[in-house]
Design a protein around this motif. Structure first.
Motif, PDB file in Angstrom:
ATOM      1  N   LEU A  53      31.653  38.380  38.277  1.00  0.00           N
ATOM      2  CA  LEU A  53      32.866  39.186  38.132  1.00  0.00           C
ATOM      3  C   LEU A  53      33.808  38.995  39.321  1.00  0.00           C
ATOM      4  CD1 LEU A  53      31.384  42.477  36.646  1.00  0.00           C
ATOM      5  CD2 LEU A  53      32.952  40.881  35.500  1.00  0.00           C
ATOM      6  N   LYS A  54      33.258  38.932  40.525  1.00  0.00           N
ATOM      7  CA  LYS A  54      34.098  38.738  41.706  1.00  0.00           C
ATOM      8  C   LYS A  54      34.758  37.366  41.685  1.00  0.00           C
ATOM      9  CE  LYS A  54      31.821  42.144  44.587  1.00  0.00           C
ATOM     10  NZ  LYS A  54      31.096  42.445  45.818  1.00  0.00           N
ATOM     11  N   SER A  55      34.043  36.371  41.200  1.00  0.00           N
ATOM     12  CA  SER A  55      34.623  35.035  41.068  1.00  0.00           C
ATOM     13  C   SER A  55      35.761  35.042  40.043  1.00  0.00           C
ATOM     14  CB  SER A  55      33.537  34.040  40.658  1.00  0.00           C
ATOM     15  OG  SER A  55      34.066  32.749  40.508  1.00  0.00           O
ATOM     16  N   LEU A  56      35.543  35.724  38.924  1.00  0.00           N
ATOM     17  CA  LEU A  56      36.590  35.832  37.907  1.00  0.00           C
ATOM     18  C   LEU A  56      37.799  36.591  38.432  1.00  0.00           C
ATOM     19  CD1 LEU A  56      34.706  36.576  34.559  1.00  0.00           C
ATOM     20  CD2 LEU A  56      36.086  34.570  35.104  1.00  0.00           C
ATOM     21  N   ALA A  57      37.560  37.653  39.191  1.00  0.00           N
ATOM     22  CA  ALA A  57      38.667  38.435  39.758  1.00  0.00           C
ATOM     23  C   ALA A  57      39.499  37.564  40.696  1.00  0.00           C
ATOM     24  CB  ALA A  57      38.133  39.656  40.489  1.00  0.00           C
ATOM     25  N   PHE A  58      38.831  36.746  41.488  1.00  0.00           N
ATOM     26  CA  PHE A  58      39.554  35.855  42.386  1.00  0.00           C
ATOM     27  C   PHE A  58      40.362  34.834  41.589  1.00  0.00           C
ATOM     28  CE2 PHE A  58      39.791  32.002  45.072  1.00  0.00           C
ATOM     29  CZ  PHE A  58      40.549  32.527  46.109  1.00  0.00           C
ATOM     30  N   HIS A  59      39.763  34.303  40.525  1.00  0.00           N
ATOM     31  CA  HIS A  59      40.483  33.337  39.674  1.00  0.00           C
ATOM     32  C   HIS A  59      41.704  34.007  39.037  1.00  0.00           C
ATOM     33  CE1 HIS A  59      41.225  30.010  36.997  1.00  0.00           C
ATOM     34  NE2 HIS A  59      41.115  30.809  35.947  1.00  0.00           N
ATOM     35  N   ALA A  60      41.538  35.230  38.552  1.00  0.00           N
ATOM     36  CA  ALA A  60      42.672  35.954  37.957  1.00  0.00           C
ATOM     37  C   ALA A  60      43.771  36.153  38.990  1.00  0.00           C
ATOM     38  CB  ALA A  60      42.201  37.296  37.401  1.00  0.00           C
ATOM     39  N   HIS A  61      43.385  36.451  40.210  1.00  0.00           N
ATOM     40  CA  HIS A  61      44.355  36.610  41.303  1.00  0.00           C
ATOM     41  C   HIS A  61      45.085  35.295  41.559  1.00  0.00           C
ATOM     42  CE1 HIS A  61      46.077  37.746  45.155  1.00  0.00           C
ATOM     43  NE2 HIS A  61      45.532  36.659  45.671  1.00  0.00           N
ATOM     44  N   GLU A  62      44.333  34.197  41.587  1.00  0.00           N
ATOM     45  CA  GLU A  62      44.936  32.882  41.856  1.00  0.00           C
ATOM     46  C   GLU A  62      45.969  32.500  40.812  1.00  0.00           C
ATOM     47  OE1 GLU A  62      41.383  30.400  42.199  1.00  0.00           O
ATOM     48  OE2 GLU A  62      41.951  30.024  44.291  1.00  0.00           O
ATOM     49  N   ILE A  63      45.701  32.840  39.558  1.00  0.00           N
ATOM     50  CA  ILE A  63      46.657  32.458  38.504  1.00  0.00           C
ATOM     51  C   ILE A  63      47.719  33.536  38.279  1.00  0.00           C
ATOM     52  CG2 ILE A  63      44.995  30.932  37.371  1.00  0.00           C
ATOM     53  CD1 ILE A  63      44.657  33.079  35.182  1.00  0.00           C
ATOM     54  N   GLY A  64      47.606  34.639  39.017  1.00  0.00           N
ATOM     55  CA  GLY A  64      48.634  35.676  38.958  1.00  0.00           C
ATOM     56  C   GLY A  64      48.530  36.620  37.773  1.00  0.00           C
ATOM     57  N   ASP A  65      47.353  36.683  37.136  1.00  0.00           N
ATOM     58  CA  ASP A  65      47.165  37.583  35.991  1.00  0.00           C
ATOM     59  C   ASP A  65      46.606  38.912  36.500  1.00  0.00           C
ATOM     60  OD1 ASP A  65      46.468  38.899  33.641  1.00  0.00           O
ATOM     61  OD2 ASP A  65      45.835  37.046  32.637  1.00  0.00           O
ATOM     62  N   MET A  66      47.529  39.790  36.895  1.00  0.00           N
ATOM     63  CA  MET A  66      47.129  41.051  37.516  1.00  0.00           C
ATOM     64  C   MET A  66      46.438  41.998  36.532  1.00  0.00           C
ATOM     65  SD  MET A  66      47.757  40.813  40.661  1.00  0.00           S
ATOM     66  CE  MET A  66      47.598  39.045  40.761  1.00  0.00           C
ATOM     67  N   ASP A  67      46.843  41.955  35.261  1.00  0.00           N
ATOM     68  CA  ASP A  67      46.185  42.808  34.261  1.00  0.00           C
ATOM     69  C   ASP A  67      44.714  42.425  34.116  1.00  0.00           C
ATOM     70  OD1 ASP A  67      48.483  44.264  33.751  1.00  0.00           O
ATOM     71  OD2 ASP A  67      49.097  42.963  32.080  1.00  0.00           O
ATOM     72  N   TRP A  68      44.454  41.130  34.012  1.00  0.00           N
ATOM     73  CA  TRP A  68      43.080  40.635  33.887  1.00  0.00           C
ATOM     74  C   TRP A  68      42.293  40.971  35.155  1.00  0.00           C
ATOM     75  CZ3 TRP A  68      41.144  34.995  34.448  1.00  0.00           C
ATOM     76  CH2 TRP A  68      39.837  34.884  33.969  1.00  0.00           C
ATOM     77  N   GLN A  69      42.925  40.774  36.298  1.00  0.00           N
ATOM     78  CA  GLN A  69      42.260  41.082  37.563  1.00  0.00           C
ATOM     79  C   GLN A  69      41.885  42.564  37.630  1.00  0.00           C
ATOM     80  OE1 GLN A  69      44.552  40.443  41.130  1.00  0.00           O
ATOM     81  NE2 GLN A  69      42.760  40.673  42.447  1.00  0.00           N
ATOM     82  N   GLN A  70      42.785  43.436  37.200  1.00  0.00           N
ATOM     83  CA  GLN A  70      42.493  44.872  37.220  1.00  0.00           C
ATOM     84  C   GLN A  70      41.341  45.231  36.276  1.00  0.00           C
ATOM     85  OE1 GLN A  70      46.226  46.853  36.489  1.00  0.00           O
ATOM     86  NE2 GLN A  70      46.868  46.689  38.640  1.00  0.00           N
ATOM     87  N   GLU A  71      41.303  44.578  35.111  1.00  0.00           N
ATOM     88  CA  GLU A  71      40.194  44.798  34.169  1.00  0.00           C
ATOM     89  C   GLU A  71      38.866  44.413  34.812  1.00  0.00           C
ATOM     90  OE1 GLU A  71      40.231  43.129  30.176  1.00  0.00           O
ATOM     91  OE2 GLU A  71      42.416  43.323  30.159  1.00  0.00           O
TER      92      GLU A  71
END
Length: 84
Positions: A53-71
Motif C-alpha cells: 500500500l505504501k508503494s502504491l501511495a508513493f506511485h499515486a503521488h508520483e503520477i499526481g493522482d491525489m484521489d487515489w493516493q488519499q484512498e
C-alpha cells in the motif's frame, strides 16, 4: 513518538515470556512452535500488505493522482489503527 504494537506482536511476546525457564533460557513447547509459525505468517502478510500500500501511495503521488493516493492512505491508516 509512540510505538505501535499489533496483536500478533503481543502474541509472540506472550509465547516468549511463557517459554522462559527459571534460568532464563528459552524452551518452546511444540504447541507454541505451531502457533509461532501461524503468527509469523500473519505478521508477514501484514508487513507485505502495508509495504504494498505504501508503494502504491508513493506511485499515486508520483503520477499526481491525489484521489487515489488519499484512498490508499485511508487503507494504510485503517491497517495501522489495528496497532495499539
Amino acid at each position: 513518538m509512540s510505538v505501535a504494537i499489533h496483536d500478533i506482536h503481543r502474541m509472540l511476546a506472550a509465547i516468549y515470556f511463557r517459554s522462559l525457564t527459571p534460568e532464563g533460557k528459552l524452551k518452546v513447547h511444540w504447541l507454541d512452535q505451531i502457533s509461532i509459525v501461524a503468527i509469523l505468517q500473519k505478521n508477514a502478510e501484514l508487513v507485505h500488505q502495508l509495504d504494498s500500500l505504501k508503494s502504491l501511495a508513493f506511485h499515486a503521488h508520483e503520477i499526481g493522482d491525489m484521489d487515489w493516493q488519499q484512498e490508499i492512505c485511508k487503507q494504510i491508516e485503517e491497517l495501522e489503527a489495528q496497532c495499539i
